[in-house]
Design an enzyme around this catalytic site. Structure first.
Site, short mmCIF file in Angstrom:
data_model
loop_
_atom_site.label_atom_id
_atom_site.label_comp_id
_atom_site.label_asym_id
_atom_site.label_seq_id
_atom_site.Cartn_x
_atom_site.Cartn_y
_atom_site.Cartn_z
N LYS A 1 0.84 -1.21 0.00
CA LYS A 1 0.00 0.00 0.00
C LYS A 1 0.87 1.26 0.00
O LYS A 1 0.67 2.17 -0.80
CB LYS A 1 -0.93 0.02 1.24
CG LYS A 1 -1.81 -1.21 1.35
CD LYS A 1 -2.72 -1.15 2.58
CE LYS A 1 -2.01 -1.19 3.91
NZ LYS A 1 -1.35 -2.48 4.23
N ARG B 1 -9.98 0.66 8.43
CA ARG B 1 -9.61 -0.70 8.79
C ARG B 1 -10.72 -1.42 9.54
O ARG B 1 -10.54 -2.58 9.92
CB ARG B 1 -8.39 -0.65 9.70
CG ARG B 1 -7.07 -0.86 8.98
CD ARG B 1 -6.00 -0.57 10.02
NE ARG B 1 -4.84 -1.37 9.86
CZ ARG B 1 -3.71 -0.92 9.30
NH1 ARG B 1 -3.65 0.26 8.77
NH2 ARG B 1 -2.67 -1.70 9.26
N ARG C 1 11.88 -5.17 5.05
CA ARG C 1 11.60 -3.76 4.76
C ARG C 1 12.47 -2.80 5.56
O ARG C 1 12.72 -3.01 6.74
CB ARG C 1 10.13 -3.45 5.08
CG ARG C 1 9.84 -1.94 5.03
CD ARG C 1 8.40 -1.60 5.09
NE ARG C 1 7.71 -2.21 6.22
CZ ARG C 1 6.41 -2.23 6.35
NH1 ARG C 1 5.64 -1.70 5.42
NH2 ARG C 1 5.86 -2.80 7.39
N ARG D 1 10.99 -0.75 11.21
CA ARG D 1 9.87 -0.53 12.11
C ARG D 1 9.86 -1.53 13.27
O ARG D 1 10.19 -2.70 13.08
CB ARG D 1 8.55 -0.65 11.32
CG ARG D 1 8.13 0.68 10.72
CD ARG D 1 7.02 0.57 9.72
NE ARG D 1 5.87 -0.23 10.12
CZ ARG D 1 4.78 -0.38 9.38
NH1 ARG D 1 4.71 0.23 8.20
NH2 ARG D 1 3.78 -1.11 9.80
N ARG E 1 -0.91 -8.77 13.42
CA ARG E 1 -1.43 -7.81 12.42
C ARG E 1 -2.29 -8.53 11.39
O ARG E 1 -3.33 -8.02 10.97
CB ARG E 1 -0.27 -7.09 11.73
CG ARG E 1 0.32 -5.98 12.57
CD ARG E 1 1.76 -5.68 12.26
NE ARG E 1 1.97 -5.02 10.99
CZ ARG E 1 3.17 -4.90 10.40
NH1 ARG E 1 4.25 -5.39 10.98
NH2 ARG E 1 3.28 -4.29 9.25
P1 AP5 Z 1 4.82 -1.58 1.86
O1 AP5 Z 1 4.50 -0.80 0.65
O2 AP5 Z 1 5.53 -0.89 2.97
O3 AP5 Z 1 3.51 -2.35 2.39
P2 AP5 Z 1 2.23 -1.83 3.17
O4 AP5 Z 1 1.04 -2.46 2.56
O5 AP5 Z 1 2.27 -0.34 3.27
O6 AP5 Z 1 2.50 -2.53 4.56
P3 AP5 Z 1 2.41 -1.97 6.05
O7 AP5 Z 1 3.20 -2.90 6.92
O8 AP5 Z 1 2.78 -0.51 6.10
O9 AP5 Z 1 0.92 -2.15 6.35
P4 AP5 Z 1 0.26 -2.14 7.70
O10 AP5 Z 1 -1.13 -2.05 7.28
O11 AP5 Z 1 0.59 -3.27 8.58
O12 AP5 Z 1 0.93 -0.87 8.46
P5 AP5 Z 1 0.42 0.57 8.83
O13 AP5 Z 1 1.58 1.46 8.88
O14 AP5 Z 1 -0.75 0.94 8.00
O15 AP5 Z 1 5.68 -2.84 1.37
C1 AP5 Z 1 6.20 -3.79 2.30
C2 AP5 Z 1 7.59 -4.28 1.81
O16 AP5 Z 1 7.41 -5.02 0.61
C3 AP5 Z 1 8.56 -3.13 1.45
O17 AP5 Z 1 9.85 -3.53 1.82
C4 AP5 Z 1 8.44 -3.00 -0.08
O18 AP5 Z 1 9.65 -2.54 -0.67
C5 AP5 Z 1 8.13 -4.44 -0.49
N1 AP5 Z 1 7.21 -4.53 -1.64
C6 AP5 Z 1 6.12 -3.74 -1.88
N2 AP5 Z 1 5.49 -4.13 -3.01
C7 AP5 Z 1 6.21 -5.20 -3.49
C8 AP5 Z 1 6.06 -6.05 -4.64
N3 AP5 Z 1 5.06 -5.88 -5.50
N4 AP5 Z 1 6.98 -7.05 -4.81
C9 AP5 Z 1 8.00 -7.23 -3.94
N5 AP5 Z 1 8.21 -6.45 -2.84
C10 AP5 Z 1 7.31 -5.45 -2.62
O19 AP5 Z 1 -0.13 0.33 10.31
C11 AP5 Z 1 0.75 0.04 11.37
C12 AP5 Z 1 -0.03 -0.05 12.69
O20 AP5 Z 1 -0.65 1.22 12.96
C13 AP5 Z 1 -1.20 -1.06 12.72
O21 AP5 Z 1 -0.76 -2.36 13.02
C14 AP5 Z 1 -2.07 -0.44 13.81
O22 AP5 Z 1 -1.54 -0.71 15.09
C15 AP5 Z 1 -1.94 1.05 13.54
N6 AP5 Z 1 -2.93 1.57 12.60
C16 AP5 Z 1 -2.67 2.17 11.39
N7 AP5 Z 1 -3.81 2.54 10.78
C17 AP5 Z 1 -4.83 2.17 11.60
C18 AP5 Z 1 -6.23 2.24 11.51
N8 AP5 Z 1 -6.85 2.78 10.43
N9 AP5 Z 1 -6.98 1.74 12.53
C19 AP5 Z 1 -6.40 1.21 13.63
N10 AP5 Z 1 -5.05 1.08 13.78
C20 AP5 Z 1 -4.28 1.56 12.77
MG MG Z 2 2.44 1.04 4.85
#
Ligand code: AP5
Ligand code: MG
Length: 213
Positions: free
Chosen positions: A13, A87, A126, A160, A171
């Protein structure tokens, strides 16, 4: 054009959102980034969510809806990309109400389909530029010069606290229990467009481009 990128942790994402910001001038609203900024600033809210995030659980709807409400305004340029929000069904309803208040709507929900096996490798490999936020991976997207950001030249690379297998398991469970019902919710509204998130980064970018054009 306002869009949601929906998918489990590691689906790509953030990677695809940054590309849309660079190429289309859209505005990325990542609740995960906002919460990490709050933690880094040492604010009361940041302290409150730190343990929850590290464990991989969702923070309360009230906190994340408040964060989105603060950032949503009529100045969306080419549109908002909601990355990691909504979410829960309560967050989805809140988003619809906030957009309606601004006289805006949701264009598309892009569901990034991946399988769990790929996610462990993505998450544990990552790292991110602490200065501009560019997302890297040890194998699939290394920096051209090790330790230096290709985009801004910073050497402040970060991993992270929640990018480990234990937290990822939680997660994923949170995703399946609380977030995956949104797939049905947006499908029923006719807004859902699935893309294959397992393809190479550039191929995923092309699939999203095709959906949006
Ligand atoms: P990346 O693009 O970073 O993936 P992502 O989908 O953004 O993954 P996240 O881990 O950020 O998602 P998340 O939902 O767990 O975290 P968030 O910060 O939202 O890619 C991942 C890796 O893969 C990278 O190294 C990239 O280079 C590689 N990659 C990407 N695409 C690729 C491809 N096609 N092929 C190969 N490699 C690839 O949330 C974190 C925490 O915050 C949550 O756990 C929760 O505690 C809290 N939180 C955030 N939002 C909310 C909400 N709305 N409600 C409640 N809690 C929330
Ligand atoms: Mg992300």
């Amino acid at each position: 054009m306002n869009i949601i990128l929906l998918g489990p942790p590691g689906a790509g994402k953030g990677t695809q959102a940054r590309h849309l910001v660079d190429t289309r001038g859209m505005v990325q609203l990542s609740t995960g980034d906002m919460l990490r900024d709050a933690m880094a600033s040492g604010s009361e809210m940041g302290k409150k969510v730190a343990k929850i995030m590290e464990a991989g659980q969702l923070v309360t709807d009230e906190i994340v809806i408040g964060l989105i409400e603060e950032r949503l305004n009529a100045e969306s340029g080419a549109g908002f990309i909601f990355d990691g929000f909504p979410r829960t069904l309560a967050q989805a309803d809140a988003l619809a109400a906030l957009l309606a208040k601004l006289g805006q709507s949701l264009h598309t929900v892009i569901e990034m389909r991946v399988d769990d096996d790929a996610l462990v490798a993505r998450i544990t490999g990552r790292f991110t530029c602490g200065s501009c936020g560019e997302v890297y991976h040890d194998e699939t997207k290394p920096a051209a010069v090790e330790g230096t950001c290709d985009k801004c030249g910073s050497t402040d690379m970060k991993r992270r606290a929640d990018d480990n297998e234990d937290s990822l398991r939680t997660r994923l469970m949170e995703y399946y229990k609380k977030t995956s019902p949104l797939i049905g919710y947006y499908y029923a509204k006719g807004d859902l467009r699935p893309v294959n998130g397992l393809a190479d980064i550039d191929e995923v970018t092309a699939s999203i481009g095709a959906v949006l054009s």
